[in-house]
Design a protein around this motif. Structure first.
Motif, mmCIF file in Angstrom:
data_model
loop_
_atom_site.group_PDB
_atom_site.id
_atom_site.type_symbol
_atom_site.label_atom_id
_atom_site.label_comp_id
_atom_site.label_asym_id
_atom_site.label_seq_id
_atom_site.Cartn_x
_atom_site.Cartn_y
_atom_site.Cartn_z
ATOM 1 N N GLY A 14 0.793 -1.235 0.000
ATOM 2 C CA GLY A 14 0.000 0.000 0.000
ATOM 3 C C GLY A 14 0.827 1.287 0.000
ATOM 4 O O GLY A 14 0.420 2.286 -0.581
ATOM 5 N N LYS A 15 1.971 1.282 0.682
ATOM 6 C CA LYS A 15 2.787 2.511 0.745
ATOM 7 C C LYS A 15 4.263 2.197 0.520
ATOM 8 O O LYS A 15 5.121 2.491 1.370
ATOM 9 N N PRO A 16 4.574 1.590 -0.632
ATOM 10 C CA PRO A 16 5.957 1.145 -0.851
ATOM 11 C C PRO A 16 6.974 2.290 -0.806
ATOM 12 O O PRO A 16 8.069 2.120 -0.270
ATOM 13 N N ASP A 17 6.605 3.467 -1.327
ATOM 14 C CA ASP A 17 7.576 4.568 -1.351
ATOM 15 C C ASP A 17 7.856 5.089 0.049
ATOM 16 O O ASP A 17 9.004 5.365 0.404
ATOM 17 N N GLU A 18 6.790 5.200 0.839
ATOM 18 C CA GLU A 18 6.977 5.665 2.213
ATOM 19 C C GLU A 18 7.783 4.641 3.013
ATOM 20 O O GLU A 18 8.644 4.998 3.804
ATOM 21 N N LEU A 19 7.480 3.364 2.787
ATOM 22 C CA LEU A 19 8.213 2.327 3.508
ATOM 23 C C LEU A 19 9.699 2.399 3.167
ATOM 24 O O LEU A 19 10.565 2.275 4.032
ATOM 25 N N LYS A 20 9.987 2.640 1.899
ATOM 26 C CA LYS A 20 11.395 2.728 1.495
ATOM 27 C C LYS A 20 12.101 3.915 2.136
ATOM 28 O O LYS A 20 13.281 3.845 2.460
ATOM 29 N N LYS A 21 11.360 4.999 2.334
ATOM 30 C CA LYS A 21 11.949 6.146 3.064
ATOM 31 C C LYS A 21 12.292 5.745 4.496
ATOM 32 O O LYS A 21 13.335 6.120 5.023
ATOM 33 N N THR A 22 11.385 4.991 5.124
ATOM 34 C CA THR A 22 11.671 4.515 6.484
ATOM 35 C C THR A 22 12.911 3.623 6.487
ATOM 36 O O THR A 22 13.800 3.775 7.328
ATOM 37 N N LEU A 23 12.952 2.700 5.523
ATOM 38 C CA LEU A 23 14.049 1.719 5.512
ATOM 39 C C LEU A 23 15.415 2.387 5.380
ATOM 40 O O LEU A 23 16.409 1.891 5.901
ATOM 41 N N LYS A 24 15.458 3.540 4.712
ATOM 42 C CA LYS A 24 16.735 4.250 4.576
ATOM 43 C C LYS A 24 17.242 4.766 5.922
ATOM 44 O O LYS A 24 18.408 5.114 6.056
ATOM 45 N N ARG A 25 16.324 4.820 6.896
ATOM 46 C CA ARG A 25 16.680 5.456 8.169
ATOM 47 C C ARG A 25 16.819 4.477 9.330
ATOM 48 O O ARG A 25 16.991 4.896 10.458
ATOM 49 N N ASN A 50 8.788 -11.034 8.402
ATOM 50 C CA ASN A 50 8.706 -12.475 8.181
ATOM 51 C C ASN A 50 9.014 -12.814 6.717
ATOM 52 O O ASN A 50 9.113 -11.939 5.857
ATOM 53 N N GLU A 51 9.175 -14.090 6.466
ATOM 54 C CA GLU A 51 9.664 -14.539 5.175
ATOM 55 C C GLU A 51 8.772 -14.107 4.012
ATOM 56 O O GLU A 51 9.250 -13.618 2.985
ATOM 57 N N GLY A 52 7.465 -14.293 4.170
ATOM 58 C CA GLY A 52 6.528 -13.925 3.108
ATOM 59 C C GLY A 52 6.638 -12.444 2.787
ATOM 60 O O GLY A 52 6.590 -12.040 1.622
ATOM 61 N N GLU A 53 6.802 -11.635 3.827
ATOM 62 C CA GLU A 53 6.951 -10.189 3.627
ATOM 63 C C GLU A 53 8.260 -9.866 2.915
ATOM 64 O O GLU A 53 8.310 -8.973 2.063
ATOM 65 N N ALA A 54 9.313 -10.610 3.267
ATOM 66 C CA ALA A 54 10.618 -10.384 2.614
ATOM 67 C C ALA A 54 10.531 -10.712 1.125
ATOM 68 O O ALA A 54 11.102 -10.007 0.288
ATOM 69 N N PHE A 55 9.813 -11.781 0.783
ATOM 70 C CA PHE A 55 9.655 -12.155 -0.625
ATOM 71 C C PHE A 55 8.857 -11.080 -1.359
ATOM 72 O O PHE A 55 9.190 -10.700 -2.484
ATOM 73 N N LEU A 56 7.803 -10.576 -0.709
ATOM 74 C CA LEU A 56 6.973 -9.545 -1.333
ATOM 75 C C LEU A 56 7.767 -8.247 -1.520
ATOM 76 O O LEU A 56 7.729 -7.625 -2.588
ATOM 77 N N LEU A 57 8.478 -7.859 -0.494
ATOM 78 C CA LEU A 57 9.230 -6.600 -0.535
ATOM 79 C C LEU A 57 10.346 -6.642 -1.577
ATOM 80 O O LEU A 57 10.620 -5.662 -2.265
ATOM 81 N N SER A 58 10.990 -7.805 -1.708
ATOM 82 C CA SER A 58 12.151 -7.911 -2.605
ATOM 83 C C SER A 58 11.759 -8.311 -4.023
ATOM 84 O O SER A 58 12.525 -8.108 -4.962
ATOM 85 N N GLY A 59 10.593 -8.929 -4.161
ATOM 86 C CA GLY A 59 10.192 -9.415 -5.470
ATOM 87 C C GLY A 59 10.872 -10.704 -5.893
ATOM 88 O O GLY A 59 10.828 -11.092 -7.052
ATOM 89 N N THR A 60 11.500 -11.405 -4.966
ATOM 90 C CA THR A 60 12.081 -12.705 -5.282
ATOM 91 C C THR A 60 11.733 -13.695 -4.173
ATOM 92 O O THR A 60 11.532 -13.297 -3.030
ATOM 93 N N ARG A 61 11.675 -14.974 -4.527
ATOM 94 C CA ARG A 61 11.322 -15.987 -3.547
ATOM 95 C C ARG A 61 12.564 -16.706 -2.998
ATOM 96 O O ARG A 61 12.471 -17.623 -2.219
ATOM 97 N N ASN A 62 13.744 -16.255 -3.425
ATOM 98 C CA ASN A 62 14.972 -16.851 -2.894
ATOM 99 C C ASN A 62 15.461 -15.998 -1.730
ATOM 100 O O ASN A 62 15.682 -14.794 -1.873
ATOM 101 N N ILE A 63 15.649 -16.639 -0.573
ATOM 102 C CA ILE A 63 15.898 -15.855 0.640
ATOM 103 C C ILE A 63 17.243 -15.135 0.603
ATOM 104 O O ILE A 63 17.377 -14.028 1.135
ATOM 105 N N VAL A 64 18.239 -15.717 -0.041
ATOM 106 C CA VAL A 64 19.555 -15.071 -0.112
ATOM 107 C C VAL A 64 19.491 -13.824 -0.996
ATOM 108 O O VAL A 64 19.967 -12.747 -0.627
ATOM 109 N N LYS A 65 18.842 -13.993 -2.144
ATOM 110 C CA LYS A 65 18.684 -12.840 -3.045
ATOM 111 C C LYS A 65 17.803 -11.777 -2.405
ATOM 112 O O LYS A 65 18.062 -10.587 -2.507
#
Lengths: 315, 315
Positions: free
Chosen positions: A157-168, A175-190
């Motif tokens: 819903g707010k990817p740009d705002e979230l990215k601003k937070t992440l910079k700080r 969790n894993e599902g969120e990491a896959f969604l945020l990164s756009g890949t299903r490989n945990i290392v990538k």
């Protein structure tokens, strides 16, 4: 009044939860991210909570938090009803299904920090609107370490705002599902590589009953979950994990500068903090709400930490 | 000719696989449980394979196995076609979906052991009809250690026969979903207790990319999977895991009596064998069929084992 030199500011929700799991049902029990976080973290360090509840929120629970030396002066009680989450788990206990969310007074949550809160050395931004997370960071003076959580709702819903937070922030715990969604890949290392490039130097990916993975600038750590026979309700496992994790780091006086001054010690501290998180989460799931944490003894934590270490040793 | 003192008898399928994964497609490539098992195990110990193929099976692959010092005299070549499995994986690479199975010559597989096979000290019964697994055990003289695998198809279809097999093996290696099905519970600790009561003193539960758990009479071990960035095809991961696991135990001269004479050393050996299995599986998934294993160097195995140990250390 000044903040304690190792205290943690936790900003997020206090709530009522109605939960259905294969083990049973709980109606309108206490929940919310900073409730779980602060009770867990209070085993290690002093906590200052910032949140909002309605007039229906039990006063005796606020008293209970205060009895654990959790500073509750940042919890506003406002007219209206407290945030209410209704969720269910099927046999796959690793994923909650949200049935309904009534934000109620949480809808207009606007975290304003007191002078004492602003000076706090450790900061945990629970899963709230990334705009509010930034708003909190704007008010903090010079934190030693900032960690945050997020969820699918904000990632989508707010990817740009979230990215601003992440910079700080120094540490992201999701969790894993969120990491896959945020990164756009299903490989945990990538996924970890992509997410760390967004800002957080340290990333913790929680995998429910499968444990978690810790990614730092210098190493990767694969952490086990403590295998408990009693899994009643997974709600709050992630937040109590984060609580013990941050509590452990605060108690140890961790500082983001350690990455430069002593990267090996920094990694080791983070690894031990993750194990503390694993153990705490394993207790959380043994009962509804934070009932298990409320009757948890320090000796039980230590005992389970030793057992978990023994379960991964090859020496 | 006598069996080598550390050789492993592996009984199971040699096959053609047609596989679809998110990374691509492979048509009619070599596969089958004992193919994966024996190539993996041959890094550690001599192997004797018992299986059956049709006349369409490439002779040069049998030559390849023989070149790895795998005894192929137990592989019958009979008129007809080789077993053919067609499967697919969606983004959840931890679970294969069978699209079709043509048993072909495998339908009438009747493992008859030569005198040399009967004297083998280590036995691995891959995922075949439990009646055949027992039939193999009837022919073995005095094994030091017997391990077996199974799958949903037999757990559901021949539960009584499978239970007879389980009473006669030291080690069962199955995946998590199978363990839940076999035990009737979704809690891994309870499942392990129930399954170990069926016979196998040692139980390995494989959890795909989440690693595995080892349950012995004296301890529980939580093993990580090696996190590889390159996941092309998970087929054979479990069988090559079992191959390295058994190979490691055979090379070390493990014996079921160690449980009584030196239970601590027994546990340690089993734990290290599980890590060897994890590392082998992490290579298997990096390409279709066993292409990655065929170009795998011993030094790569050692390197990844060290890395995996470092990724779980808290010292």
């Amino acid at each position: 009044m000044k903040s304690h030199p190792v205290s943690i500011l936790a900003v997020g929700s206090l709530a009522f939860d109605s939960i259905q799991t294969p083990a049973g049902k709980a109606e309108q029990v206490l929940g919310g991210s900073v409730n779980y976080f602060s009770i867990a973290a209070s085993f290690y360090a002093p906590i200052e909570v910032v949140g909002v509840v309605g007039e229906d929120f039990p006063k005796n629970h606020l008293d209970y938090l205060a009895s654990r030396k959790i500073d509750i002066t940042g919890i506003q009680v406002v007219p209206g009803k407290t945030f209410h989450w209704v969720g269910a788990y099927d046999t796959n206990l690793n994923e909650a299904k949200t049935l309904s969310t009534a934000l109620n007074v949480f809808e207009h949550f606007d975290p304003r920090l007191s002078e004492k809160h602003r000076q706090v050395p450790y900061v945990f931004l629970a899963n709230i609107d990334p705009v509010l997370q930034q708003h909190v960071l704007d008010q903090i003076q010079s934190p030693r370490l900032v960690a945050c959580d997020s969820m699918n709702f904000w990632i989508t819903g707010k990817p740009d705002e979230l990215k601003k937070t992440l910079k700080r922030v120094d540490i992201l715990s999701i969790n894993e599902g969120e990491a896959f969604l945020l990164s756009g890949t299903r490989n945990i290392v990538k996924a970890a590589e992509i997410i760390r490039a967004m800002g957080p130097s340290v990333l913790v990916i929680k995998r429910g009953e499968y444990g978690s993975m810790l990614f730092t600038p210098t190493s990767t750590f694969i952490a086990p979950a403590y295998p408990t026979q009693t899994v009643v309700d997974p709600t709050g496992a992630g937040d109590s994990f984060a609580g013990a994790f941050m509590g452990f780091l605060a108690e140890a006086g961790a500082h983001r500068e350690m990455l430069k001054t002593d990267p090996k010690q920094w990694d080791l501290l983070l690894r031990r903090a993750v194990l503390a998180g694993s153990v705490m989460a394993s207790f959380t799931v043994e009962d509804f709400s934070f009932k298990r944490l409320m009757r948890l003894e320090n000796s039980e934590l230590v005992d389970r930490q030793h057992k978990l270490m023994a379960m991964t040793s090859v020496q």
